[in-house]
Write a protein that holds these residues in place. Structure first.
Motif, PDB file in Angstrom:
ATOM      1  N   SER A  46       0.772  -1.231  -0.047  1.00 14.48           N
ATOM      2  CA  SER A  46       0.109   0.067  -0.001  1.00 14.48           C
ATOM      3  C   SER A  46       0.829   1.254  -0.022  1.00 14.48           C
ATOM      4  O   SER A  46       0.541   2.047  -0.633  1.00 14.48           O
ATOM      5  N   GLN A  82      -7.394   0.455  -0.166  1.00 18.42           N
ATOM      6  CA  GLN A  82      -7.838  -0.982   0.609  1.00 18.42           C
ATOM      7  C   GLN A  82      -8.783  -0.541   1.414  1.00 18.42           C
ATOM      8  O   GLN A  82      -9.754  -1.453   1.885  1.00 18.42           O
ATOM      9  N   ASP A 160      -6.172  -1.560  -4.645  1.00 18.82           N
ATOM     10  CA  ASP A 160      -5.590  -2.183  -3.571  1.00 18.82           C
ATOM     11  C   ASP A 160      -6.294  -3.333  -2.523  1.00 18.82           C
ATOM     12  O   ASP A 160      -7.387  -2.793  -2.115  1.00 18.82           O
ATOM     13  N   GLU A 161      -6.014  -4.505  -2.983  1.00 14.88           N
ATOM     14  CA  GLU A 161      -6.683  -5.721  -2.439  1.00 14.88           C
ATOM     15  C   GLU A 161      -8.144  -5.571  -2.652  1.00 14.88           C
ATOM     16  O   GLU A 161      -9.131  -5.558  -1.595  1.00 14.88           O
TER      17      GLU A 161
HETATM   18 MG   LIG Z   1      -2.067  -2.918   2.101  1.00 13.29          MG
END
Ligand SMILES: [Mg+2]
Ligand SMILES: Nc1ncnc2c1ncn2[C@@H]1O[C@H](COP(=O)(O)OP(=O)(O)O)[C@@H](O)[C@H]1O
Length: 247
Positions: A46, A82, A160-161
């Protein structure tokens, strides 16, 4: 310039206090590819993404974005964070309109038209646009966050994810959506994910972050075959699983 990478990162160093998170990291993100990034929790995935979009300062190194057709530095990007995906006090539609309000002066009517087009792109309805985040399922929330990331028609999409916390069906649907949008809109995608299915189904290449650097990069099969200790350990179960899937 067709071969210039979408993002060229060289000897990037990012840290907090005495801690170095990214240590002389080199990475090229190719134009139009979907690049998946894996790495240990807390390893700096991140941080890398936030540094690339200018939310965190680098200590040293170089980050260069490809120039677009008009010769401008191409910094049109969208990001799906995220955490903290949506503002709870705003409707889905208002969330999607936020980047537009910041960057452009548009009439309320045009703002609504753009938001509705983005809702449709991510497989949601106008009605969904009136809902508040508390009224949305996990999968719908990610879709609204994706619609917001797409608000400015970015050349670069950071995810992000995006499928973490989703059930396998919703995750699979989200992956399919990314693939479809990518095929249609031809943007470059830089995606952090732990989801082996996503890596296999969505990503053109995979990069593994370990010890603050890219320890392995290439097609998933090549990264699976890496001899780097961390990469080997990370994909330990996956290797067997993939071999099974390949049969
Ligand atoms: Mg992360
Ligand atoms: N703003 C910040 N200030 C201080 N430390 C941070 C900050 N953001 C992230 N970190 C630290 O950097 C490391 C990498 O975090 P992160 O990039 O979020 O990991 P992940 O690979 O799981 O995404 C962690 O040790 C985290 O605590």
């Amino acid at each position: 310039m067709a071969d210039a990478p979408a993002i060229h990162i060289s000897e990037l160093v990012v840290g907090f206090g005495k801690k170095t998170i990214l240590d002389q990291l080199d990475l090229d993100v190719r134009q139009g590819e979907i690049l998946g990034l894996v790495g240990a929790s807390g390893g700096g995935k991140s941080v890398l993404m936030r540094t690339l979009v200018g939310l965190l300062p680098k200590r040293s190194g170089e980050i260069a974005f490809a120039a677009d057709d008009d010769g401008r530095d191409d910094r049109r990007w969208g990001i799906l964070f995220q955490q903290g995906a949506l503002f709870s006090a705003l409707t889905a539609r208002q969330n999607i309109q936020l980047p537009l309000r910041e960057k452009a002066r548009l009439s309320p009517q045009l703002l609504d038209e753009i938001a509705d087009a983005k809702l449709e792109m991510v497989g949601l309805t106008r009605d969904d646009g009136n809902k508040f985040p508390s009224e949305l399922s996990g999968g719908m929330t990610k879709r609204v966050a994706l619609a917001r990331a797409l608000a400015l028609d970015p050349a670069l999409l950071f995810l992000d994810e995006p499928t973490s916390g989703l059930d396998p069906i919703a995750a699979g649907e989200f992956d399919a959506l990314i693939r479809t949008l990518h095929r249609t809109l031809r943007f470059t995608v830089f995606m952090v994910t732990h989801d082996l299915n996503s890596l296999q189904a969505v990503c053109d290449r995979v990069a593994a972050l370990a010890d603050g650097r890219i320890a392995a990069i290439g097609p998933l099969s090549a990264v699976l075959a890496s001899e780097h200790p961390w990469v080997k350990a990370y994909f330990h179960g996956a290797r067997a699983q993939m071999l099974g899937l390949g049969r």
